[in-house]
Design a protein around this motif. Structure first.
Motif, mmCIF file in Angstrom:
data_model
loop_
_atom_site.group_PDB
_atom_site.id
_atom_site.type_symbol
_atom_site.label_atom_id
_atom_site.label_comp_id
_atom_site.label_asym_id
_atom_site.label_seq_id
_atom_site.Cartn_x
_atom_site.Cartn_y
_atom_site.Cartn_z
ATOM 1 N N ASP A 2 0.844 -1.193 0.000
ATOM 2 C CA ASP A 2 0.000 0.000 0.000
ATOM 3 C C ASP A 2 0.881 1.245 0.000
ATOM 4 O O ASP A 2 1.748 1.407 0.868
ATOM 5 C CB ASP A 2 -0.902 0.011 1.241
ATOM 6 C CG ASP A 2 -1.952 -1.095 1.196
ATOM 7 O OD1 ASP A 2 -2.399 -1.410 0.080
ATOM 8 O OD2 ASP A 2 -2.295 -1.622 2.271
ATOM 9 N N ASP A 4 1.306 5.266 0.476
ATOM 10 C CA ASP A 4 0.728 6.440 1.111
ATOM 11 C C ASP A 4 0.934 7.611 0.147
ATOM 12 O O ASP A 4 2.076 8.004 -0.133
ATOM 13 C CB ASP A 4 1.434 6.692 2.450
ATOM 14 C CG ASP A 4 0.847 7.867 3.210
ATOM 15 O OD1 ASP A 4 0.355 8.812 2.565
ATOM 16 O OD2 ASP A 4 0.906 7.838 4.452
ATOM 17 N N ALA A 6 0.519 10.717 0.478
ATOM 18 C CA ALA A 6 1.225 11.867 1.059
ATOM 19 C C ALA A 6 2.735 11.681 0.936
ATOM 20 O O ALA A 6 3.486 12.630 0.668
ATOM 21 C CB ALA A 6 0.827 12.044 2.523
ATOM 22 N N GLN A 7 3.199 10.447 1.113
ATOM 23 C CA GLN A 7 4.627 10.159 0.952
ATOM 24 C C GLN A 7 5.032 10.275 -0.516
ATOM 25 O O GLN A 7 6.101 10.808 -0.837
ATOM 26 C CB GLN A 7 4.937 8.766 1.490
ATOM 27 C CG GLN A 7 4.712 8.618 2.994
ATOM 28 C CD GLN A 7 4.835 7.179 3.458
ATOM 29 O OE1 GLN A 7 5.205 6.292 2.694
ATOM 30 N NE2 GLN A 7 4.523 6.939 4.727
ATOM 31 N N ARG A 37 8.643 11.778 5.569
ATOM 32 C CA ARG A 37 7.786 11.109 4.589
ATOM 33 C C ARG A 37 8.619 10.407 3.520
ATOM 34 O O ARG A 37 8.325 9.271 3.131
ATOM 35 C CB ARG A 37 6.843 12.129 3.937
ATOM 36 C CG ARG A 37 5.788 12.669 4.885
ATOM 37 C CD ARG A 37 4.849 13.625 4.178
ATOM 38 N NE ARG A 37 3.945 14.280 5.124
ATOM 39 C CZ ARG A 37 2.993 15.147 4.788
ATOM 40 N NH1 ARG A 37 2.822 15.467 3.515
ATOM 41 N NH2 ARG A 37 2.222 15.688 5.714
ATOM 42 N N ARG A 40 10.272 7.285 5.040
ATOM 43 C CA ARG A 40 9.325 6.172 5.209
ATOM 44 C C ARG A 40 9.025 5.500 3.873
ATOM 45 O O ARG A 40 8.887 4.282 3.794
ATOM 46 C CB ARG A 40 8.038 6.685 5.855
ATOM 47 C CG ARG A 40 8.189 7.038 7.342
ATOM 48 C CD ARG A 40 6.966 7.750 7.850
ATOM 49 N NE ARG A 40 7.131 8.219 9.221
ATOM 50 C CZ ARG A 40 6.498 9.248 9.747
ATOM 51 N NH1 ARG A 40 5.622 9.931 9.003
ATOM 52 N NH2 ARG A 40 6.707 9.609 10.998
ATOM 53 N N LEU A 41 8.917 6.304 2.824
ATOM 54 C CA LEU A 41 8.670 5.740 1.504
ATOM 55 C C LEU A 41 9.862 4.895 1.055
ATOM 56 O O LEU A 41 9.687 3.793 0.505
ATOM 57 C CB LEU A 41 8.396 6.868 0.506
ATOM 58 C CG LEU A 41 8.090 6.443 -0.933
ATOM 59 C CD1 LEU A 41 6.840 5.572 -0.995
ATOM 60 C CD2 LEU A 41 7.924 7.682 -1.816
#
Length: 312
Positions: A2, A4, A6-7, A37, A40-41
């Motif tokens: 999945d 995100d 925003a990322q 962000r 995390r991606l």
């Protein structure tokens, strides 16, 4: 897996800007939040998307492969939201200023290079009036030459789009009218004619200050035809126009390139921080392509002159 969005949006902004600080300003978030962000991606994907070094930020091989599909994912997300709302995407409302210098030439080229981007052009009286429209939400973006405005610059994101060489325009009876080219210093004994009141044209004033042109004359802005009529009848005066502005074919006027140095007029796209219309990304990509193919951002500090506030 999945994703995100925003990322993904953070990644795309850094890819466009090649700078974490500018990307954060564009998204209206802190640089720390943006970096988290992206980190995390990268952790989710298991690859490094950017190479960070003293020269700035560049895409890694994996980042370059991810960029266009990532933009497609963001476009799909916007399309899904628009479909749920049952309304077509609202056109990008873009206001221009500096009308005698024909800013819509460049805007039209950007729109042509961004197929599918719906644009609703508008006109502002000057840069401060366009800024007011942006901050009120009456416009999504502005295009023209940007100069500093107290207490408002932090609320806006600016992207330099084009650096256009500037020519001298003078009467055919001017003593220098027969020259193939002129240096700005050659014009010191001439009068610089402003197409409006002198307090309203920052670029011309900075040019005159830099090259020692003491005699300056302004007046009400009565349009291009009236302005050129006045210039034609005054053999001791000159003005400046960006080189690609379509001026009327008039035997009473001469257009002479400026060299040693060549002044450059800086065209920029500006929009409210944290409120980026989806169409802006398409215009920025078109601008980047034109910078490569049409050399819109060529700048040699030895050969060219820019006001301090315009230097890239």
């Amino acid at each position: 897996m999945d994703l995100d969005l925003a990322q993904v949006r953070a990644f795309a902004a850094v890819a466009d800007e090649r700078h974490f600080g500018r990307a954060a300003a564009r998204l209206g978030i802190t640089q720390q939040a943006l970096s988290k962000r992206v980190a995390r991606l990268e952790s989710l994907l298991g690859v490094r998307l950017f190479e960070r070094g003293p020269g700035g930020v560049t895409l890694s091989g994996a980042g370059a492969r991810f960029l266009e599909p990532a933009r497609g994912a963001l476009d799909a997300g916007r399309t899904a939201v628009d479909a749920v709302r049952g309304t077509p995407p609202r056109p990008l409302r873009i206001d221009v200023w500096g009308h005698l210098y024909a800013p819509m030439r460049t805007v039209a080229a950007l729109i042509e290079g961004a197929p599918g981007c719906a644009v609703e052009p508008g006109a502002g009286r000057d840069y401060p009036s366009v800024v007011d429209a942006l901050l009120r939400g009456d416009a999504d973006a502005g295009f023209g030459r940007v100069h500093a405005l107290p207490d408002q610059d932090r609320a806006l994101v600016r992207r330099l789009v084009r650096l256009e060489p500037v020519d001298a325009v003078l009467s055919a009876r001017h003593p220098l009218a027969g020259a193939d080219s002129l240096r700005p210093a050659d014009l010191r004994d001439s009068t610089l004619r402003y197409p409006a009141e002198t307090v309203r044209l920052d670029f011309l004033t900075r040019f005159a200050d830099r090259f020692g042109i003491a005699s300056r004359r302004g007046g009400p802005n009565l349009g291009l035809e009236s302005f050129l009529d006045r210039l034609r009848d005054e053999p001791g005066q000159f003005t400046l126009f960006p080189s690609d502005v379509p001026l009327p074919d008039d035997p009473g006027l001469r257009v002479v390139p400026l060299v040693d140095p060549t002044p450059l007029y800086a065209w920029s796209l500006v929009w409210p921080a944290g409120r980026e219309h989806p169409g802006i990304a398409g215009l920025l990509r078109a601008a980047a392509r034109s910078a490569g193919t049409r050399r819109w951002l060529d700048h040699d500090p030895v050969r060219d002159w820019l006001p301090d506030t315009d230097r890239p």
